[in-house]
Design a protein around this motif. Structure first.
Motif, PDB file in Angstrom:
ATOM      1  N   GLN A 188       0.855  -1.175   0.000  1.00 26.97           N
ATOM      2  CA  GLN A 188       0.000   0.000   0.000  1.00 26.97           C
ATOM      3  C   GLN A 188       0.888   1.220   0.000  1.00 26.97           C
ATOM      4  N   SER A 189       0.546   2.154  -0.835  1.00 26.81           N
ATOM      5  CA  SER A 189       1.341   3.381  -0.871  1.00 26.81           C
ATOM      6  C   SER A 189       0.439   4.592  -1.046  1.00 26.81           C
ATOM      7  N   PRO A 190       0.863   5.710  -0.474  1.00 28.13           N
ATOM      8  CA  PRO A 190       1.973   5.842   0.457  1.00 28.13           C
ATOM      9  C   PRO A 190       1.574   5.430   1.869  1.00 28.13           C
ATOM     10  N   ASP A 225      -7.823 -13.874  -5.799  1.00 31.03           N
ATOM     11  CA  ASP A 225      -8.960 -13.300  -6.511  1.00 31.03           C
ATOM     12  C   ASP A 225      -9.644 -12.197  -5.704  1.00 31.03           C
ATOM     13  N   ALA A 226      -9.772 -12.398  -4.401  1.00 24.78           N
ATOM     14  CA  ALA A 226     -10.542 -11.470  -3.571  1.00 24.78           C
ATOM     15  C   ALA A 226      -9.654 -10.382  -2.976  1.00 24.78           C
ATOM     16  N   MET A 227     -10.190  -9.160  -2.967  1.00 26.90           N
ATOM     17  CA  MET A 227      -9.490  -8.034  -2.332  1.00 26.90           C
ATOM     18  C   MET A 227     -10.493  -7.188  -1.576  1.00 26.90           C
ATOM     19  N   TYR A 228      -9.991  -6.510  -0.538  1.00 19.80           N
ATOM     20  CA  TYR A 228     -10.868  -5.795   0.392  1.00 19.80           C
ATOM     21  C   TYR A 228     -10.247  -4.461   0.802  1.00 19.80           C
ATOM     22  N   TRP A 229     -11.136  -3.509   1.130  1.00 24.84           N
ATOM     23  CA  TRP A 229     -10.715  -2.267   1.771  1.00 24.84           C
ATOM     24  C   TRP A 229     -11.467  -2.112   3.085  1.00 24.84           C
ATOM     25  N   PHE A 278      -7.301   5.485   9.093  1.00 26.84           N
ATOM     26  CA  PHE A 278      -6.282   4.519   8.689  1.00 26.84           C
ATOM     27  C   PHE A 278      -6.958   3.510   7.773  1.00 26.84           C
ATOM     28  N   TYR A 279      -6.392   3.317   6.581  1.00 27.06           N
ATOM     29  CA  TYR A 279      -7.018   2.453   5.579  1.00 27.06           C
ATOM     30  C   TYR A 279      -6.157   1.209   5.353  1.00 27.06           C
ATOM     31  N   LEU A 280      -6.812   0.067   5.457  1.00 26.22           N
ATOM     32  CA  LEU A 280      -6.118  -1.214   5.288  1.00 26.22           C
ATOM     33  C   LEU A 280      -6.703  -1.970   4.110  1.00 26.22           C
ATOM     34  N   CYS A 281      -5.819  -2.471   3.289  1.00 29.35           N
ATOM     35  CA  CYS A 281      -6.200  -3.294   2.142  1.00 29.35           C
ATOM     36  C   CYS A 281      -5.859  -4.745   2.475  1.00 29.35           C
ATOM     37  N   ALA A 282      -6.649  -5.666   1.966  1.00 25.85           N
ATOM     38  CA  ALA A 282      -6.384  -7.075   2.206  1.00 25.85           C
ATOM     39  C   ALA A 282      -6.708  -7.876   0.952  1.00 25.85           C
ATOM     40  N   SER A 283      -6.134  -9.060   0.858  1.00 28.98           N
ATOM     41  CA  SER A 283      -6.515  -9.981  -0.206  1.00 28.98           C
ATOM     42  C   SER A 283      -6.826 -11.328   0.418  1.00 28.98           C
ATOM     43  N   GLY A 284      -7.698 -12.090  -0.241  1.00 36.18           N
ATOM     44  CA  GLY A 284      -8.139 -13.351   0.328  1.00 36.18           C
ATOM     45  C   GLY A 284      -7.798 -14.525  -0.567  1.00 36.18           C
ATOM     46  N   THR A 285      -7.586 -15.677   0.051  1.00 34.27           N
ATOM     47  CA  THR A 285      -7.123 -16.856  -0.669  1.00 34.27           C
ATOM     48  C   THR A 285      -8.230 -17.553  -1.456  1.00 34.27           C
ATOM     49  N   GLY A 286      -9.446 -17.035  -1.406  1.00 32.94           N
ATOM     50  CA  GLY A 286     -10.534 -17.639  -2.159  1.00 32.94           C
ATOM     51  C   GLY A 286     -10.886 -19.009  -1.623  1.00 32.94           C
ATOM     52  N   GLU A 297      -7.911 -17.554   4.322  1.00 32.41           N
ATOM     53  CA  GLU A 297      -7.747 -16.389   5.177  1.00 32.41           C
ATOM     54  C   GLU A 297      -7.400 -15.163   4.358  1.00 32.41           C
ATOM     55  N   GLN A 298      -7.274 -14.046   5.050  1.00 35.25           N
ATOM     56  CA  GLN A 298      -6.944 -12.785   4.400  1.00 35.25           C
ATOM     57  C   GLN A 298      -5.577 -12.307   4.859  1.00 35.25           C
ATOM     58  N   TYR A 299      -4.886 -11.685   3.932  1.00 30.99           N
ATOM     59  CA  TYR A 299      -3.590 -11.102   4.217  1.00 30.99           C
ATOM     60  C   TYR A 299      -3.714  -9.594   4.093  1.00 30.99           C
ATOM     61  N   PHE A 300      -3.126  -8.893   5.039  1.00 31.98           N
ATOM     62  CA  PHE A 300      -3.290  -7.453   5.103  1.00 31.98           C
ATOM     63  C   PHE A 300      -2.023  -6.714   4.685  1.00 31.98           C
ATOM     64  N   GLY A 301      -2.235  -5.557   4.051  1.00 30.51           N
ATOM     65  CA  GLY A 301      -1.139  -4.664   3.744  1.00 30.51           C
ATOM     66  C   GLY A 301      -0.766  -3.836   4.961  1.00 30.51           C
ATOM     67  N   PRO A 302       0.263  -2.991   4.824  1.00 25.45           N
ATOM     68  CA  PRO A 302       0.743  -2.199   5.958  1.00 25.45           C
ATOM     69  C   PRO A 302      -0.129  -0.997   6.288  1.00 25.45           C
ATOM     70  N   GLY A 303      -1.047  -0.641   5.394  1.00 25.90           N
ATOM     71  CA  GLY A 303      -1.964   0.462   5.681  1.00 25.90           C
ATOM     72  C   GLY A 303      -1.489   1.804   5.174  1.00 25.90           C
ATOM     73  N   THR A 304      -2.456   2.694   4.939  1.00 25.35           N
ATOM     74  CA  THR A 304      -2.194   4.097   4.596  1.00 25.35           C
ATOM     75  C   THR A 304      -2.958   4.973   5.584  1.00 25.35           C
ATOM     76  N   ARG A 305      -2.231   5.896   6.186  1.00 20.42           N
ATOM     77  CA  ARG A 305      -2.876   6.816   7.124  1.00 20.42           C
ATOM     78  C   ARG A 305      -3.163   8.110   6.387  1.00 20.42           C
ATOM     79  N   LEU A 306      -4.434   8.407   6.187  1.00 23.15           N
ATOM     80  CA  LEU A 306      -4.876   9.588   5.446  1.00 23.15           C
ATOM     81  C   LEU A 306      -5.312  10.677   6.415  1.00 23.15           C
ATOM     82  N   THR A 307      -4.785  11.862   6.189  1.00 26.73           N
ATOM     83  CA  THR A 307      -5.190  13.028   6.980  1.00 26.73           C
ATOM     84  C   THR A 307      -5.694  14.104   6.040  1.00 26.73           C
ATOM     85  N   VAL A 308      -6.915  14.524   6.263  1.00 30.66           N
ATOM     86  CA  VAL A 308      -7.520  15.579   5.443  1.00 30.66           C
ATOM     87  C   VAL A 308      -7.797  16.794   6.317  1.00 30.66           C
ATOM     88  N   THR A 309      -7.283  17.936   5.883  1.00 31.29           N
ATOM     89  CA  THR A 309      -7.449  19.171   6.682  1.00 31.29           C
ATOM     90  C   THR A 309      -8.118  20.279   5.865  1.00 31.29           C
TER      91      THR A 309
END
Lengths: 114, 115
Positions: free
Chosen positions: A6-8, A30-34, A88-96, A102-114
Motif C-alpha cells: 500500500q502506498s503511500p 482473486d478477492a481483495m478488500y478495503w 487509517f485504511y487497510l487493504c487485504a486480499s483473500g485466498t478464495g 484467510e486474508q492477508y493485510f497490507g501495511p496500511g495508509t494513514r490519510l489526513t484531510v485538513t
C-alpha cells in the motif's frame, strides 16, 4: 517476496480534493478488500471485490469508489463526498477457495484531510 | 447478521502477569472461522490464529493460548507471563468464508503491559 503493498504510508490532502489510495498484491488472490479503521471503532468494510471487474459495497461505502481492472490491483478513491475521510485504511486480499482460507493485510495508509 | 463483541476496551497489566482477552461472537452459520490479530503501534495487522467452527480444541503457541467454546459463542485469548512487547491492540474477527468474503471485526482491546 509475495505480499500486499500500500502506498503511500502517510497521505495528506486538503478538504474537497479527491485522493486515491493504492493497493497491489502479487499473491494471485482473486478477492481483495478495503477496510477503514478509526480509533476505538475496529475495522469496518468499505468495498470488496471477489473477481476482476466486479465489486460490492461494504458497510460504509458512501463517499468512496473503487475499480478492479486487474487482479493485482484494487485502488480506493476517497471522494470529496466522504464527510470524515481522516482515518487509517487497510487493504487485504483473500485466498478464495484455497487453503488456508484467510486474508492477508497490507501495511496500511494513514490519510489526513485538513 | 454476524457480530463480534470485545467488551474490554483497554486492559493494563504489570509485566509477567497473565491476561485474558474476551471475544464473543454471533452468527447463524454452522460453518465459520474465527481469527485473532495483533496490531502494534506501526499499524500493520499481524495474524495470530485461525480456528474453524468444527475444531473446538484449545490451542497453545508459546505464551499464547486460545479457548474456543461454541456453547457460549466465545473465543478467548490468554497471554501468559505478559511482556512489554505484547502491548498492542488485539482484534477478534469472524467470517463464514474468509478467503472469499469480508471479515467482521470486533472493536479491539488495547493491551498495555507495564514494566
Amino acid at each position: 517476496d509475495g505480499g500486499i503493498t500500500q502506498s503511500p504510508k502517510y497521505l495528506f490532502r486538503k478538504e474537497g480534493q479527491n485522493v486515491t489510495l493504492s493497493c497491489e498484491q502479487n499473491l494471485n488472490h482473486d478477492a481483495m478488500y478495503w477496510y477503514r479503521q478509526d480509533p476505538g471503532q475496529g475495522l469496518r468494510l468499505i468495498y470488496y471485490s471477489q473477481i476482476v471487474n466486479d465489486f460490492q459495497k461494504g458497510d460504509i461505502a458512501e463517499g468512496y469508489s473503487v475499480s478492479r481492472e486487474k487482479k493485482e490491483s484494487f485502488p480506493l478513491t476517497v471522494t470529496s463526498a466522504q464527510k470524515n475521510p481522516t482515518a487509517f485504511y487497510l487493504c487485504a486480499s483473500g485466498t478464495g477457495t484455497e487453503y488456508p482460507y484467510e486474508q492477508y493485510f497490507g501495511p496500511g495508509t494513514r490519510l489526513t484531510v485538513t | 447478521a454476524q457480530k463480534v463483541t470485545q467488551a474490554q476496551t483497554e486492559i493494563s497489566v504489570v509485566e509477567k502477569e497473565d491476561v485474558t482477552l474476551d471475544c464473543v461472537y454471533e452468527t447463524r452459520d454452522t460453518t465459520y472461522y474465527l481469527f485473532w490479530y495483533k496490531q502494534p503501534p506501526s499499524g500493520e495487522l499481524v495474524f495470530l490464529i485461525r480456528r474453524n467452527s468444527f475444531d473446538e480444541q484449545n490451542e497453545i503457541s508459546g505464551r499464547y493460548s486460545w479457548n474456543f467454546q461454541k456453547s457460549t459463542s466465545s473465543f478467548n485469548f490468554t497471554i501468559t507471563a505478559s511482556q512489554v512487547v505484547d502491548s498492542a491492540v488485539y482484534f477478534c474477527a469472524l467470517s463464514e468464508d474468509p478467503g472469499n468474503t469480508p471479515l467482521v471485526f470486533g472493536k479491539g482491546t488495547r493491551l498495555s503491559v507495564i514494566a
